[in-house]
Design a protein around this motif. Sequence first.
Motif, short mmCIF file in Angstrom:
data_model
loop_
_atom_site.label_atom_id
_atom_site.label_comp_id
_atom_site.label_asym_id
_atom_site.label_seq_id
_atom_site.Cartn_x
_atom_site.Cartn_y
_atom_site.Cartn_z
N ALA A 162 0.86 -1.18 0.00
CA ALA A 162 0.00 0.00 0.00
C ALA A 162 0.90 1.23 0.00
N PRO A 163 0.53 2.28 -0.72
CA PRO A 163 1.40 3.46 -0.81
C PRO A 163 1.45 4.23 0.50
N GLY A 164 2.59 4.87 0.73
CA GLY A 164 2.74 5.79 1.85
C GLY A 164 3.02 7.18 1.33
N ARG A 165 3.13 8.13 2.25
CA ARG A 165 3.34 9.52 1.83
C ARG A 165 4.65 9.71 1.09
N PHE A 166 5.65 8.87 1.39
CA PHE A 166 6.99 9.09 0.85
C PHE A 166 7.50 7.90 0.04
N THR A 167 6.62 6.97 -0.33
CA THR A 167 7.05 5.83 -1.12
C THR A 167 7.14 6.21 -2.59
N GLY A 168 7.76 5.32 -3.36
CA GLY A 168 7.93 5.56 -4.78
C GLY A 168 9.37 5.91 -5.12
N PRO A 169 9.69 5.94 -6.40
CA PRO A 169 11.08 6.14 -6.82
C PRO A 169 11.59 7.56 -6.67
N GLY A 170 10.71 8.55 -6.63
CA GLY A 170 11.15 9.94 -6.62
C GLY A 170 12.09 10.29 -5.48
N PRO A 171 11.69 10.05 -4.21
CA PRO A 171 12.59 10.39 -3.10
C PRO A 171 13.92 9.64 -3.14
N VAL A 172 13.90 8.38 -3.60
CA VAL A 172 15.15 7.61 -3.68
C VAL A 172 16.04 8.17 -4.78
N ALA A 173 15.44 8.56 -5.89
CA ALA A 173 16.23 9.16 -6.97
C ALA A 173 16.89 10.45 -6.50
N ARG A 174 16.17 11.26 -5.74
CA ARG A 174 16.76 12.49 -5.22
C ARG A 174 17.89 12.18 -4.24
N LEU A 175 17.70 11.15 -3.42
CA LEU A 175 18.74 10.74 -2.48
C LEU A 175 20.00 10.31 -3.22
N ALA A 214 20.96 11.07 -6.18
CA ALA A 214 21.60 12.19 -6.88
C ALA A 214 22.58 12.91 -5.96
N ARG A 215 22.29 12.89 -4.67
CA ARG A 215 23.18 13.55 -3.70
C ARG A 215 24.24 12.60 -3.16
N PHE A 216 23.93 11.29 -3.11
CA PHE A 216 24.87 10.29 -2.59
C PHE A 216 25.00 9.18 -3.63
N PRO A 217 25.66 9.45 -4.75
CA PRO A 217 25.66 8.49 -5.86
C PRO A 217 26.39 7.18 -5.58
N ARG A 218 27.23 7.13 -4.55
CA ARG A 218 27.95 5.88 -4.22
C ARG A 218 27.23 5.08 -3.14
N ASP A 274 20.13 0.21 -12.81
CA ASP A 274 20.93 0.35 -14.02
C ASP A 274 21.86 1.56 -13.95
N GLU A 275 21.36 2.64 -13.34
CA GLU A 275 22.10 3.91 -13.36
C GLU A 275 23.20 3.96 -12.31
N TYR A 276 22.97 3.36 -11.15
CA TYR A 276 23.91 3.52 -10.03
C TYR A 276 24.58 2.18 -9.71
N ASP A 277 25.90 2.21 -9.63
CA ASP A 277 26.68 0.98 -9.46
C ASP A 277 26.33 0.23 -8.19
N ASN A 278 26.02 0.95 -7.11
CA ASN A 278 25.85 0.31 -5.81
C ASN A 278 24.40 0.08 -5.43
N VAL A 279 23.50 0.18 -6.40
CA VAL A 279 22.09 -0.09 -6.13
C VAL A 279 21.76 -1.51 -6.57
N HIS A 280 21.23 -2.29 -5.64
CA HIS A 280 20.79 -3.66 -5.88
C HIS A 280 19.29 -3.76 -5.63
N LEU A 281 18.73 -4.91 -5.91
CA LEU A 281 17.32 -5.17 -5.63
C LEU A 281 17.21 -6.52 -4.94
N ASP A 282 16.25 -6.65 -4.01
CA ASP A 282 16.01 -7.98 -3.48
C ASP A 282 14.65 -8.49 -3.94
N THR A 283 14.56 -9.81 -3.99
CA THR A 283 13.39 -10.47 -4.60
C THR A 283 12.26 -10.70 -3.62
N THR A 284 12.35 -10.15 -2.42
CA THR A 284 11.41 -10.46 -1.35
C THR A 284 9.95 -10.35 -1.80
#
Length: 305
Positions: free
Chosen positions: A180-193, A195-199, A220-230
């Motif tokens: 279920a969505p929350g006030r701050f969920t979604g890719p936007g806030p993580v993308a902004r984060l 952009a400031r901490f690319p490593r 795809d864009e950031y070397d240190n971003v992974h995904l889990d299959t949970t």
Amino acid sequence: MQHRPEPEEDAAAAESAEVVDFWRRLGLPGLIDVHTHFMPARVLDKVWQYFDSAGPLVGRPWPIAYRHDEATRIDTLRGFGVRAFSSMLYPHKPDMAAWLNSWAADFAARTPDCLHTATFYPEPGAGEYVSDALRAGARIFKSHVQVGDYSPDDPRLDAVWGLLSDACVPTVIHCGSGPAPGRFTGPGPVARLLARFPRLPLIIAHMGMPEYSEFMDLADEYDNVHLDTTMAFTEFTEEQIPFNPAERPRLIGLQGKILHGSDFPNIPYPYAESLDALARLDLGDDWLRDVAFHNAARLFGIGPR
């Protein structure tokens, strides 16, 4: 008198055999599960009560498949052949994270196959207790944007992200808008984060569901971003939050960045379903080997034994 197994013992043994057969067929030494939950008993009881009530962040009936005491849950994972697992725990309010970290440090000390886990909350002093957790040996952190109801790019977390970026210690972050969505969920806030901490090392929980595509873009864009299959790709999830089959080829391109996670014990189906769901993707044995073990082994320095 010889002990005769109870029906539940027979079922547990059969389930363990099914899971072990999965990784043995692949020639693996076991599994690594980056997304399992261990937390203080009274906190876990409240989590289970929330699932039992099908609260608004759950949104559907959700029976807990492994509602056992702590020792039984540890033995269950070991019986499955899980070589390393986490103790994902998270605060929902201020003045809670440091206490959780203290409990998690003790749990890791008495549970050598647990990856020492810690957490944080946007509050004064977060940088200090995260620094303390890193010095104590924390190897993975948990951020729950949905439950904590905070933005990952909250400036009160800048010190935290800076520390974790410099230490190259990953955070499993529940930031997608499912179940279920929350006030701050979604890719936007993580993308902004990012952009400031690319490593910054992040592991996007649940493949970012339902924003699978957008979070794969970030991986795809950031070397240190992974995904889990949970819980991703399982029949339970596919009923309401399906993964677009047209995106399946992208999973091959991200083969080295996807990690197996289960959400054990808080899953409404047998553990084996988390593995069967991966096999049903039909992406090949090499892909399964990397996702089930090798990627996490590289990330956390876990060698064969």
